[in-house]
Design a protein around this motif. Structure first.
Motif, mmCIF file in Angstrom:
data_model
loop_
_atom_site.group_PDB
_atom_site.id
_atom_site.type_symbol
_atom_site.label_atom_id
_atom_site.label_comp_id
_atom_site.label_asym_id
_atom_site.label_seq_id
_atom_site.Cartn_x
_atom_site.Cartn_y
_atom_site.Cartn_z
ATOM 1 N N TYR A 16 47.239 47.254 69.984
ATOM 2 C CA TYR A 16 47.752 46.951 68.644
ATOM 3 C C TYR A 16 48.471 45.599 68.637
ATOM 4 O O TYR A 16 48.281 44.784 67.729
ATOM 5 C CB TYR A 16 48.706 48.060 68.215
ATOM 6 C CG TYR A 16 49.103 48.032 66.758
ATOM 7 C CD1 TYR A 16 48.288 48.611 65.793
ATOM 8 C CD2 TYR A 16 50.299 47.460 66.347
ATOM 9 C CE1 TYR A 16 48.652 48.615 64.455
ATOM 10 C CE2 TYR A 16 50.669 47.452 65.016
ATOM 11 C CZ TYR A 16 49.846 48.033 64.077
ATOM 12 O OH TYR A 16 50.210 48.022 62.755
ATOM 13 N N VAL A 17 49.287 45.355 69.657
ATOM 14 C CA VAL A 17 50.023 44.089 69.749
ATOM 15 C C VAL A 17 49.063 42.922 69.957
ATOM 16 O O VAL A 17 49.167 41.882 69.289
ATOM 17 C CB VAL A 17 51.061 44.158 70.893
ATOM 18 C CG1 VAL A 17 51.679 42.783 71.147
ATOM 19 C CG2 VAL A 17 52.157 45.178 70.564
ATOM 20 N N VAL A 18 48.117 43.093 70.872
ATOM 21 C CA VAL A 18 47.136 42.031 71.140
ATOM 22 C C VAL A 18 46.328 41.731 69.885
ATOM 23 O O VAL A 18 46.083 40.565 69.547
ATOM 24 C CB VAL A 18 46.204 42.437 72.304
ATOM 25 C CG1 VAL A 18 45.049 41.452 72.442
ATOM 26 C CG2 VAL A 18 46.991 42.511 73.610
ATOM 27 N N ASP A 19 45.922 42.771 69.167
ATOM 28 C CA ASP A 19 45.157 42.588 67.938
ATOM 29 C C ASP A 19 45.955 41.796 66.906
ATOM 30 O O ASP A 19 45.425 40.884 66.252
ATOM 31 C CB ASP A 19 44.768 43.951 67.363
ATOM 32 C CG ASP A 19 44.024 43.846 66.062
ATOM 33 O OD1 ASP A 19 42.785 43.742 66.093
ATOM 34 O OD2 ASP A 19 44.668 43.856 64.991
ATOM 35 N N ALA A 20 47.235 42.143 66.756
ATOM 36 C CA ALA A 20 48.071 41.446 65.776
ATOM 37 C C ALA A 20 48.195 39.966 66.103
ATOM 38 O O ALA A 20 48.143 39.108 65.212
ATOM 39 C CB ALA A 20 49.448 42.097 65.717
ATOM 40 N N LEU A 21 48.358 39.638 67.373
ATOM 41 C CA LEU A 21 48.527 38.239 67.767
ATOM 42 C C LEU A 21 47.196 37.486 67.750
ATOM 43 O O LEU A 21 47.156 36.288 67.464
ATOM 44 C CB LEU A 21 49.176 38.169 69.147
ATOM 45 C CG LEU A 21 50.628 38.662 69.165
ATOM 46 C CD1 LEU A 21 51.117 38.860 70.576
ATOM 47 C CD2 LEU A 21 51.544 37.698 68.418
ATOM 48 N N TRP A 22 46.105 38.170 68.053
ATOM 49 C CA TRP A 22 44.789 37.536 67.985
ATOM 50 C C TRP A 22 44.442 37.180 66.541
ATOM 51 O O TRP A 22 43.826 36.149 66.272
ATOM 52 C CB TRP A 22 43.734 38.466 68.575
ATOM 53 C CG TRP A 22 42.328 37.925 68.489
ATOM 54 C CD1 TRP A 22 41.355 38.308 67.612
ATOM 55 C CD2 TRP A 22 41.747 36.905 69.303
ATOM 56 N NE1 TRP A 22 40.202 37.596 67.824
ATOM 57 C CE2 TRP A 22 40.412 36.722 68.865
ATOM 58 C CE3 TRP A 22 42.226 36.128 70.364
ATOM 59 C CZ2 TRP A 22 39.552 35.789 69.451
ATOM 60 C CZ3 TRP A 22 41.370 35.197 70.942
ATOM 61 C CH2 TRP A 22 40.055 35.034 70.484
ATOM 62 N N HIS A 23 44.853 38.040 65.610
ATOM 63 C CA HIS A 23 44.604 37.802 64.184
ATOM 64 C C HIS A 23 45.892 37.346 63.479
ATOM 65 O O HIS A 23 46.155 37.727 62.343
ATOM 66 C CB HIS A 23 44.078 39.072 63.521
ATOM 67 C CG HIS A 23 42.767 39.549 64.063
ATOM 68 N ND1 HIS A 23 42.670 40.506 65.049
ATOM 69 C CD2 HIS A 23 41.496 39.177 63.777
ATOM 70 C CE1 HIS A 23 41.388 40.725 65.336
ATOM 71 N NE2 HIS A 23 40.656 39.933 64.576
ATOM 72 N N GLY A 55 50.301 32.488 68.573
ATOM 73 C CA GLY A 55 50.896 33.710 69.095
ATOM 74 C C GLY A 55 50.142 34.284 70.277
ATOM 75 O O GLY A 55 50.742 34.847 71.201
ATOM 76 N N PHE A 56 48.805 34.164 70.268
ATOM 77 C CA PHE A 56 48.018 34.688 71.376
ATOM 78 C C PHE A 56 48.309 33.905 72.650
ATOM 79 O O PHE A 56 48.410 34.483 73.735
ATOM 80 C CB PHE A 56 46.528 34.625 71.030
ATOM 81 C CG PHE A 56 45.667 35.514 71.873
ATOM 82 C CD1 PHE A 56 45.745 36.894 71.763
ATOM 83 C CD2 PHE A 56 44.774 34.975 72.787
ATOM 84 C CE1 PHE A 56 44.954 37.724 72.538
ATOM 85 C CE2 PHE A 56 43.973 35.791 73.567
ATOM 86 C CZ PHE A 56 44.063 37.169 73.446
#
Length: 419
Positions: A234-241, A103-104
């Motif tokens: 928030y979006v970047v965090d979700a895709l990073w994790h 996803g990232f």
């Protein structure tokens, strides 16, 4: 095969079939109502935004093509052989599905594609101008996908059905989702929809709102920049994790039906962007001290949210990891252990607490004169309290006395000393 047969769902949620039917109507209606109110001068939830649009004005084949094209782009990026393969948690038949975690990568490739489009003259503010038509198209796609998911589930073996979506009532099962992990080959439909088209769509819509405000006033406001920055984090965090989603209730327990499909494809991108949408028509000025306070508040929420989620996911993956090995735990009859110190000894759902603090920080840049930008935190509070209650029931069934002991040692559910 027979030993993995799924029993009929007895405990119905959301008020059973009648509640599911009402939600099928209420959820799209709520989105449209809020979007319409957001564009009125008063932005009052108590004033009907007249005149209401006609179905003819909402239907636009070009906008439907854009929504389908966006989903197609994300599907292509999902299938790229980048990232890593990870296994989900064991299913009822002890098998484990594989998931492509990229996803990232998809986010960066999407950003490059959008950037190239802007350089070529793409007018991103088109999304603001056609927002209702795009939302209507997303509704149609979500509903169409839900129908296909229900029909597919009718052909699926019972071992593949979700425990909560096998009531036998077609309306209820259509809403909740019958099949747990519907796939076309190795393409996991639920996992794909959870983060890709909706979450990245949310970030894209926010950017479009920033562009529109810049066109109207010459530059984006500080309030708009804060909302975009906070929600992009928030979006970047979700895709990073991204791998963390493999242990969530949505993936592990809930079937994939209208509830999740509409939430992922329509509710998230078009309502979670409500603050940025509001600021286009209701600009706000922020002083530097207030700005600093809002940034600190969002940072606090993110610190709690990320710390709690990372601690939980690390423990679930490897309880012997040095980062969590020293935490106190409670043994259960299932062989698993419950964390009772660290973030999870503070309250039972510290990640929800961090989420709600961030939600407040996202709304404050919109000022205090209107309740509309605070819809997200009001809705999200109700959602998380309901989700927490579902989680409590499931954990009590699963862990029994161990869960009762955990609740005794950690009495507060989300808000310390309050709830």
């Amino acid at each position: 095969m027979e030993r993995h047969k799924v029993p009929r769902t007895k405990e119905l949620e959301f008020g059973g079939p009648l509640g599911a039917l009402l939600l099928l109507i209420l959820l799209p209606t709520t989105v449209f109502y809020l979007l319409l109110v957001c564009r009125t001068e008063q932005a009052s939830l108590l004033s009907l935004p007249l005149p209401l649009p006609t179905l003819h004005s909402l239907w636009n084949p070009q906008d439907l093509a854009l929504v389908l094209g966006w989903m197609g782009l994300q599907a292509v990026l999902y299938m790229l052989p980048t990232g890593k393969l990870m296994e989900g948690i064991p299913l009822r038949d002890k098998s484990r599905l594989q998931y492509r975690i990229n996803g990232f990568h998809a986010m960066w490739l999407t950003a490059l594609a959008v950037g190239a489009g802007l350089a070529a003259g793409l007018r991103l503010s088109y999304m603001y101008d056609h927002f209702l038509q795009l939302a209507f198209s997303a509704f149609l796609v979500a509903f169409g996908l839900s129908v296909l998911l229900y029909l597919k589930a009718l052909l699926a073996p019972e071992s593949k059905l979700a425990l909560g979506g096998n009531s036998g009532n077609p309306i209820y099962d259509f809403f909740m989702g019958r099949e747990l992990n519907p796939r076309i080959g190795t393409f996991d439909l639920k996992f794909f929809c959870e983060l890709r088209p909706g979450l990245l769509g949310w970030a894209l819509i926010n950017t479009a709102m920033l562009v529109k405000e810049t066109e109207l006033r010459g530059s984006p406001s500080l309030a708009m920049i804060l909302v975009n920055a906070f929600q992009l984090l928030y979006v970047v965090d979700a895709l990073w994790h991204e791998e963390a989603i493999l242990t969530t209730m949505d993936i592990v327990h809930d079937g994939f039906g209208f509830m999740l499909a509409f939430g992922d494809l329509a509710w998230v991108p078009f309502l979670y962007s409500l603050q940025a949408h509001f600021l286009v028509t209701h600009p706000q000025k922020l002083s530097l001290p207030i700005t600093a306070g809002i940034i600190i508040l969002n940072g606090l929420g993110y610190f709690i949210f990320r710390g709690a989620n990372s601690q939980k996911n690390t423990f679930r993956r490897n309880p012997a990891d040095p980062k969590v090995a020293g935490l106190q735990t409670i043994p259960t009859a299932t062989g698993r252990r419950l964390l009772v110190s660290g973030w999870w000894g503070f309250v039972r759902h510290p990640n929800y607490l961090g989420d709600l603090i961030m939600a407040l920080a996202w709304s404050l840049p919109c000022g205090l004169a209107h309740i509309l930008p605070y819809f997200y935190i009001l809705y999200f509070t109700g959602l998380l309290i309901h989700r927490e209650a579902r989680d409590e029931r499931q954990c009590l069934k699963k862990y029994g006395l161990a869960w009762q002991e955990y609740c005794r040692r950690v009495p507060y559910r989300i808000f310390p000393y309050l709830y």
